[in-house]
Design a protein around this motif. Structure first.
Motif, mmCIF file in Angstrom:
data_model
loop_
_atom_site.group_PDB
_atom_site.id
_atom_site.type_symbol
_atom_site.label_atom_id
_atom_site.label_comp_id
_atom_site.label_asym_id
_atom_site.label_seq_id
_atom_site.Cartn_x
_atom_site.Cartn_y
_atom_site.Cartn_z
ATOM 1 N N ALA A 11 0.831 -1.209 0.000
ATOM 2 C CA ALA A 11 0.000 0.000 0.000
ATOM 3 C C ALA A 11 0.862 1.254 0.000
ATOM 4 C CB ALA A 11 -0.939 -0.006 1.206
ATOM 5 N N ASP A 12 1.904 1.270 0.812
ATOM 6 C CA ASP A 12 2.797 2.436 0.855
ATOM 7 C C ASP A 12 3.530 2.638 -0.466
ATOM 8 O OD1 ASP A 12 2.141 3.245 3.423
ATOM 9 O OD2 ASP A 12 3.822 2.176 4.356
ATOM 10 N N HIS A 13 3.970 1.552 -1.076
ATOM 11 C CA HIS A 13 4.686 1.637 -2.340
ATOM 12 C C HIS A 13 3.792 2.210 -3.445
ATOM 13 C CE1 HIS A 13 7.457 0.688 -5.548
ATOM 14 N NE2 HIS A 13 6.522 -0.012 -6.154
ATOM 15 N N LEU A 18 1.725 6.760 -6.830
ATOM 16 C CA LEU A 18 0.602 7.623 -7.199
ATOM 17 C C LEU A 18 0.875 9.080 -6.834
ATOM 18 C CD1 LEU A 18 -2.121 7.795 -8.512
ATOM 19 C CD2 LEU A 18 -3.157 7.059 -6.373
ATOM 20 N N ARG A 19 1.473 9.319 -5.669
ATOM 21 C CA ARG A 19 1.831 10.702 -5.295
ATOM 22 C C ARG A 19 2.786 11.300 -6.319
ATOM 23 N NH1 ARG A 19 1.571 8.640 0.023
ATOM 24 N NH2 ARG A 19 3.765 8.046 -0.055
ATOM 25 N N ALA A 20 3.800 10.532 -6.713
ATOM 26 C CA ALA A 20 4.775 11.022 -7.699
ATOM 27 C C ALA A 20 4.101 11.301 -9.043
ATOM 28 C CB ALA A 20 5.899 10.007 -7.863
ATOM 29 N N ALA A 21 3.187 10.430 -9.451
ATOM 30 C CA ALA A 21 2.484 10.637 -10.719
ATOM 31 C C ALA A 21 1.620 11.886 -10.667
ATOM 32 C CB ALA A 21 1.635 9.408 -11.049
ATOM 33 N N LEU A 22 0.950 12.105 -9.553
ATOM 34 C CA LEU A 22 0.117 13.306 -9.413
ATOM 35 C C LEU A 22 0.958 14.574 -9.514
ATOM 36 C CD1 LEU A 22 -2.306 12.151 -6.581
ATOM 37 C CD2 LEU A 22 -2.931 12.674 -8.944
ATOM 38 N N VAL A 23 2.117 14.575 -8.875
ATOM 39 C CA VAL A 23 2.991 15.751 -8.934
ATOM 40 C C VAL A 23 3.477 15.967 -10.370
ATOM 41 C CG1 VAL A 23 5.229 16.676 -8.179
ATOM 42 C CG2 VAL A 23 3.666 15.661 -6.505
ATOM 43 N N ARG A 24 3.791 14.865 -11.082
ATOM 44 C CA ARG A 24 4.247 14.999 -12.472
ATOM 45 C C ARG A 24 3.197 15.620 -13.382
ATOM 46 N NH1 ARG A 24 6.459 9.944 -11.606
ATOM 47 N NH2 ARG A 24 4.784 8.913 -12.737
ATOM 48 N N GLY A 26 1.092 17.888 -12.443
ATOM 49 C CA GLY A 26 0.822 19.262 -12.025
ATOM 50 C C GLY A 26 -0.012 19.433 -10.773
ATOM 51 N N VAL A 27 -0.308 18.350 -10.066
ATOM 52 C CA VAL A 27 -1.039 18.468 -8.802
ATOM 53 C C VAL A 27 -0.049 18.950 -7.744
ATOM 54 C CG1 VAL A 27 -2.270 17.172 -7.012
ATOM 55 C CG2 VAL A 27 -2.704 16.698 -9.424
ATOM 56 N N PRO A 28 -0.377 20.005 -6.996
ATOM 57 C CA PRO A 28 0.540 20.505 -5.970
ATOM 58 C C PRO A 28 0.897 19.413 -4.954
ATOM 59 C CG PRO A 28 -1.285 22.033 -6.282
ATOM 60 C CD PRO A 28 -1.618 20.793 -7.063
ATOM 61 N N GLU A 29 2.150 19.443 -4.485
ATOM 62 C CA GLU A 29 2.615 18.417 -3.542
ATOM 63 C C GLU A 29 1.749 18.350 -2.295
ATOM 64 O OE1 GLU A 29 6.758 17.828 -2.706
ATOM 65 O OE2 GLU A 29 7.298 18.768 -4.616
ATOM 66 N N ALA A 30 1.231 19.486 -1.839
ATOM 67 C CA ALA A 30 0.391 19.490 -0.632
ATOM 68 C C ALA A 30 -0.875 18.660 -0.839
ATOM 69 C CB ALA A 30 0.025 20.920 -0.246
ATOM 70 N N GLU A 31 -1.394 18.658 -2.051
ATOM 71 C CA GLU A 31 -2.580 17.836 -2.341
ATOM 72 C C GLU A 31 -2.190 16.385 -2.578
ATOM 73 O OE1 GLU A 31 -5.742 19.399 -4.923
ATOM 74 O OE2 GLU A 31 -4.558 21.246 -4.928
ATOM 75 N N ALA A 32 -1.094 16.170 -3.288
ATOM 76 C CA ALA A 32 -0.638 14.802 -3.544
ATOM 77 C C ALA A 32 -0.280 14.099 -2.237
ATOM 78 C CB ALA A 32 0.563 14.819 -4.489
ATOM 79 N N ALA A 33 0.130 14.846 -1.247
ATOM 80 C CA ALA A 33 0.499 14.259 0.043
ATOM 81 C C ALA A 33 -0.693 13.630 0.749
ATOM 82 C CB ALA A 33 1.131 15.333 0.938
ATOM 83 N N VAL A 35 -2.580 11.454 -0.499
ATOM 84 C CA VAL A 35 -2.653 10.054 -0.919
ATOM 85 C C VAL A 35 -1.859 9.227 0.085
ATOM 86 C CG1 VAL A 35 -1.989 8.411 -2.720
ATOM 87 C CG2 VAL A 35 -2.876 10.668 -3.353
ATOM 88 N N ARG A 36 -2.499 8.183 0.605
ATOM 89 C CA ARG A 36 -1.793 7.364 1.592
ATOM 90 C C ARG A 36 -2.242 5.915 1.501
ATOM 91 N NH1 ARG A 36 -4.516 6.730 6.685
ATOM 92 N NH2 ARG A 36 -6.633 7.504 6.523
ATOM 93 N N GLY A 37 -1.320 5.055 1.850
ATOM 94 C CA GLY A 37 -1.631 3.640 1.902
ATOM 95 C C GLY A 37 -2.288 3.306 3.223
#
Length: 81
Positions: A11-13, A18-24, A26-33, A35-37
């Protein structure tokens, strides 16, 4: 206990990917953060997406391969100018 630990690792992996893909896209890191397993008591692994702002959700839709076969999403608010 090994099954539970493996589920957490999985789940963490996937949440990291998914967090990295969202940032790529253009989703701001604060929103991508957001996402959690997580792992249910049954031992099943899940990824919780959390809440995204509308612009970020549209970016996610545009990045999905199936979304490319349909028109760009038009938000109801955009229809009113």
């Amino acid at each position: 206990m090994d099954v539970y630990k493996r589920a957490w690792a999985e789940a963490d992996h996937v949440a990291d990917l998914l967090r990295a893909a969202l940032v790529r896209v253009g989703v701001p890191e604060a929103e991508a953060a957001r996402v959690r397993g997580l792992v249910a008591g049954s031992g099943h692994a899940y990824v919780e997406l959390g809440a995204l702002r509308m612009g970020s959700a549209v970016k996610l839709c545009e990045a999905l391969p199936l979304a490319r076969h349909s028109a760009t999403p038009v938000l109801p608010a955009d229809a009113f100018g």
